[in-house]
Write an enzyme that holds these catalytic residues in place. Sequence first.
Site, mmCIF file in Angstrom:
data_model
loop_
_atom_site.group_PDB
_atom_site.id
_atom_site.type_symbol
_atom_site.label_atom_id
_atom_site.label_comp_id
_atom_site.label_asym_id
_atom_site.label_seq_id
_atom_site.Cartn_x
_atom_site.Cartn_y
_atom_site.Cartn_z
ATOM 1 N N THR A 254 -14.770 -4.409 -4.138
ATOM 2 C CA THR A 254 -13.396 -4.334 -4.108
ATOM 3 C C THR A 254 -13.070 -2.967 -4.463
ATOM 4 O O THR A 254 -13.807 -2.210 -5.099
ATOM 5 C CB THR A 254 -12.696 -4.973 -4.938
ATOM 6 N N THR B 127 -14.712 -4.330 8.774
ATOM 7 C CA THR B 127 -15.805 -3.532 8.266
ATOM 8 C C THR B 127 -16.078 -4.255 6.766
ATOM 9 O O THR B 127 -17.481 -4.417 6.465
ATOM 10 C CB THR B 127 -15.625 -2.077 7.934
ATOM 11 N N ARG B 128 -15.292 -4.546 6.004
ATOM 12 C CA ARG B 128 -15.366 -5.092 4.796
ATOM 13 C C ARG B 128 -16.014 -6.658 4.938
ATOM 14 O O ARG B 128 -16.991 -6.739 4.067
ATOM 15 C CB ARG B 128 -14.236 -5.149 3.966
ATOM 16 N N ASP C 268 0.698 -1.247 -0.003
ATOM 17 C CA ASP C 268 -0.018 -0.104 0.114
ATOM 18 C C ASP C 268 0.879 1.246 -0.053
ATOM 19 O O ASP C 268 0.330 2.313 0.245
ATOM 20 C CB ASP C 268 -0.871 0.104 1.280
ATOM 21 N N SER D 265 -10.008 -2.039 -5.459
ATOM 22 C CA SER D 265 -8.601 -2.327 -6.115
ATOM 23 C C SER D 265 -8.857 -2.553 -7.524
ATOM 24 O O SER D 265 -9.535 -3.403 -8.205
ATOM 25 C CB SER D 265 -8.037 -3.633 -5.554
ATOM 26 N N ARG E 269 -15.098 0.179 0.815
ATOM 27 C CA ARG E 269 -14.139 0.714 1.632
ATOM 28 C C ARG E 269 -14.354 0.590 3.175
ATOM 29 O O ARG E 269 -15.538 -0.117 3.607
ATOM 30 C CB ARG E 269 -14.265 2.236 1.518
ATOM 31 N N GLY E 270 -13.439 0.825 4.092
ATOM 32 C CA GLY E 270 -13.337 0.477 5.300
ATOM 33 C C GLY E 270 -12.252 -0.564 5.596
ATOM 34 O O GLY E 270 -11.545 -1.144 4.802
ATOM 35 N N ARG F 59 -7.382 -5.748 -8.486
ATOM 36 C CA ARG F 59 -8.371 -7.212 -8.576
ATOM 37 C C ARG F 59 -9.620 -7.186 -9.262
ATOM 38 O O ARG F 59 -9.979 -7.965 -9.867
ATOM 39 C CB ARG F 59 -8.789 -7.011 -6.858
ATOM 40 N N VAL G 220 -10.419 -4.241 7.342
ATOM 41 C CA VAL G 220 -10.638 -5.618 7.129
ATOM 42 C C VAL G 220 -12.042 -5.892 7.709
ATOM 43 O O VAL G 220 -12.916 -6.603 7.089
ATOM 44 C CB VAL G 220 -9.455 -6.398 7.797
#
Length: 206
Positions: free
Chosen positions: A128, A155-156, A85, A130, A150-151, A133, A153
Amino acid sequence: MAMTKTVRIGTRGSALARWQTDHVAALLREAWPALQVDIQVIRTRGDRVLDTPLPLVGGKGLFTAELEHALRSGAIDFAVHSLKDLPTEDAPGLTVGAIPARAPVQDVLISREGMDLDHLPPGATIGTSSRRRAAQLLHHRPDLHILDIRGNVDTRIRKTLDPNGPYDATILAQAGLERLELLEGLPAHVLPFQVMLPAPGQGALA
């Protein structure tokens, strides 16, 4: 008597960021038992802006600018961040000082119904943020619908498993799930490299 050295480590405040920083701090204490570690949580713009897709608000630099400022001002001695990142070019005056042992590098599909990628229903919605991805998912399954998510880990995962939510599945890094001990018990499938190549540096800390 030897003086006790204190190092100040900057980190974002998510559970994963804190785990990663605590891990690095433990490695330092193992090597230098007398070392004192002061962990400073720094909130970045990426942590504050959660309602806009990443490419529209600045990409990877959203999560590092405040850390870089703290380094340049002398507020911290170094920061811990996921290598994948970080921007591809080193920030002026700063450098990657060390990379600990790398964790698993693959991506994982987490689906609400426990299905793997090939058995998701036609037109399934994958969450996603990304582009990497998304592009590989659509290459493998052109029928899929990609929706920004968004958010952190937790949260997703919560958004994906919500029976009333818009997502049928999401893609997360295996390393982060294992570090937070979330992988066991989740309806998760590790994606093979033939389907999903990971980001450069995925699974590594810097």
